[in-house]
Scaffold this active site. Structure first.
Site, PDB file in Angstrom:
ATOM      1  CD  GLU A 111     -22.181  48.718  91.568  1.00  0.00           C
ATOM      2  OE1 GLU A 111     -23.411  48.783  91.724  1.00  0.00           O
ATOM      3  OE2 GLU A 111     -21.415  48.222  92.384  1.00  0.00           O
ATOM      4  CG  ASN A 112     -21.937  49.256  83.161  1.00  0.00           C
ATOM      5  OD1 ASN A 112     -22.135  50.425  82.841  1.00  0.00           O
ATOM      6  ND2 ASN A 112     -20.779  48.641  83.011  1.00  0.00           N
ATOM      7  CB  CYS A 113     -26.850  47.699  88.093  1.00  0.00           C
ATOM      8  SG  CYS A 113     -27.512  46.105  88.572  1.00  0.00           S
ATOM      9  CG  LEU A 114     -30.062  51.096  87.956  1.00  0.00           C
ATOM     10  CD1 LEU A 114     -30.548  52.293  88.744  1.00  0.00           C
ATOM     11  CD2 LEU A 114     -31.096  49.998  88.015  1.00  0.00           C
TER      12      LEU A 114
END
Lengths: 114, 96, 129, 129
Positions: A111-114
């Protein structure tokens, strides 16, 4: 809906999103992995497969795609310290090993969060 | 190293209880939002050791009619003093 | 991460996470875990504490498939792989809920309230939810 | 002093988002620096611009956006929280082919790395939820 492209594998049409991830995770099999790898200019050999298999077991158990740090530790734990190194994984899976290897292993897109 | 704890739920929630279990003697508590219902509660305040300074957010106390009934131990502070309290303590732990 | 040239700060801070919510009923346990994993990815010094209802996250044998959710207990098993070794469960919270050590996921260090207070005191930043 | 503020609460459902807004205003008025606002979980709804509020009530989302623009504040909406809740900037809306953006342009959709960065570069991190 995200725009999709298709690759044909063994007479099956497999849908990919525009970043090259499987639209349907259930489409994954070893032939699909080989094909996804070739899109990344990677030819899978046994060293790749042991990481792919490890990732799939990890995902089935934990329902998450590991970040690079966790992937390195996972490989270190299960395949030994010689392989549990960023440099080793980067040789196998170009770019970000966790992302590339997850894509080939048929794990969900991060999710492109990390 | 002292710490400002904010608590934003009413006595029924047991949130203050959790906070008090892990608070240090030179810390302070600021009641905000529904937390200000503690400000008039003898039971709540008795549970807080004497060395811990107790504040209530004035705007929330006003809204909830607890400003006039607050016990002496509670110092009402406005939001700008809330900001100052944050800088006077080494860190802020929010209980919500 | 963006580096700001005029703010020379250590690249590492000590962050204590206090996870106080039971899993599944709301998303706080997941938010707390996401923050901790991100901290580990950015190589911060992480302490992870399960307090109050948070200890329910540690029960073995969770299976959330039937509620269309991911099983949090299985995700928590990855903390060590992310390099988060300092994982603690508050003894009093367990006792109050009648949970025995044998019912917990492996790798938890049981600590008392004073030890939790110290983990708060020694942290640069505390996330508590 | 440098502050960062983390907001977990949606506007209107609880008071916390309003408390956070008053806190943010106050610290700026006192000459402190607001290094970053980070909207997380339900907090991302504070950045939604597709809202209508009764004329005699405050529009929290709009007030956040005005404060952010007026003081050029670095405001971040957590990407994984935002995508799930339909709070998208134009980049994310385009990436996922979902048409128009729903977030105020004053905030940027980004990852949790921005939160970790904020803990490193702020003297105080204050959470509202």
């Amino acid at each position: 809906m995200t725009s999709t492209s298709f690759i044909e594998i063994n007479g099956r049409e497999i849908a990919l999103d525009k970043d090259g991830y499987l639209v349907q995770l259930a489409d994954w099999d070893e032939d699909v992995a080989t094909s996804l790898a070739s899109e990344e200019q990677i030819t899978l050999d046994p060293a790749h497969w042991e990481v792919i298999n490890l990732l799939r077991v990890f995902y089935n158990r934990h329902q998450m795609s590991p970040a690079n740090r966790a992937l390195v530790n996972l490989v270190k734990r299960d395949l030994g310290p010689d392989k549990g190194k960023s440099i080793y994984l980067m040789k196998l899976f170009r770019g970000s090993p966790a992302k590339t290897a997850s894509k080939i292993s048929g794990l969900p897109k991060p999710e492109n969060c990390l | 190293m002292s710490c400002l704890h904010t608590v934003n739920r009413s006595p029924d929630s047991k949130l203050l209880e959790s906070c008090l279990r892990v608070i240090n003697a030179d810390d302070a508590i600021l009641f905000i939002e529904d937390g200000v219902y503690h400000c008039a509660s003898k039971i709540s305040l008795q549970a807080i050791v004497e060395t811990v300074k107790v504040y209530g957010l004035r705007e929330d106390m006003l809204a909830r009619a607890t400003l006039s009934t607050a016990l002496d131990r509670v110092e009402p502070v406005d939001t700008s003093r809330f900001v100052e309290l944050c800088s006077e303590h080494d860190k802020v732990v929010s209980w919500f | 991460m963006t580096e700001n040239a005029n703010t020379a700060k250590p690249a590492k801070s000590r962050i204590t996470f206090i996870s106080r919510s039971a899993p599944y009923g709301n998303n706080r346990a997941n938010l707390c875990l996401d923050m901790a994993l991100a901290s580990a990815v950015f190589e911060q010094d992480v302490n992870y504490v399960f307090l109050d209802d948070g200890v329910y996250q540690l029960l073995k044998g969770q299976d959330a498939a039937a509620i269309q959710s991911k099983t949090l207990g299985n995700a928590l098993e990855t903390l060590a792989l992310y390099g988060i070794e300092n994982v603690y469960a508050d003894q009093q919270s367990l006792k109050k809920r009648g949970i025995n050590r044998a019912e917990l996921l492996p790798g938890m260090q049981l600590i008392d309230s004073d030890a939790v207070a110290k983990l708060i005191e020694s942290a640069d930043t505390v996330f508590n939810l | 002093m440098k502050f960062s503020i983390v907001i977990y609460a949606a506007p209107y459902s609880s008071e916390s988002a309003a408390t956070a807004l008053r806190f943010a205003r106050s610290l700026i008025e006192q000459g402190h620096e607001l290094y970053r606002l980070f909207f997380f979980g339900d907090g991302v709804h504070n950045a939604s611009k597709l809202t209508v509020v009764a004329q005699d009530e405050i529009n929290l989302q709009q007030q956040w956006s005005e404060l952010i623009e007026q003081h050029d504040i670095d405001s971040v909406i957590c990407v994984s929280s935002a995508l799930r809740r339909g709070v998208l900037d134009q980049t994310e809306a385009d990436r996922h082919e979902l048409g128009s953006a729903s977030a105020y342009e004053s905030s940027e959709v980004a990852g949790l790395g921005q939160l970790i960065d904020a803990t490193l570069h702020s003297d105080r991190v204050v959470n509202f939820g």
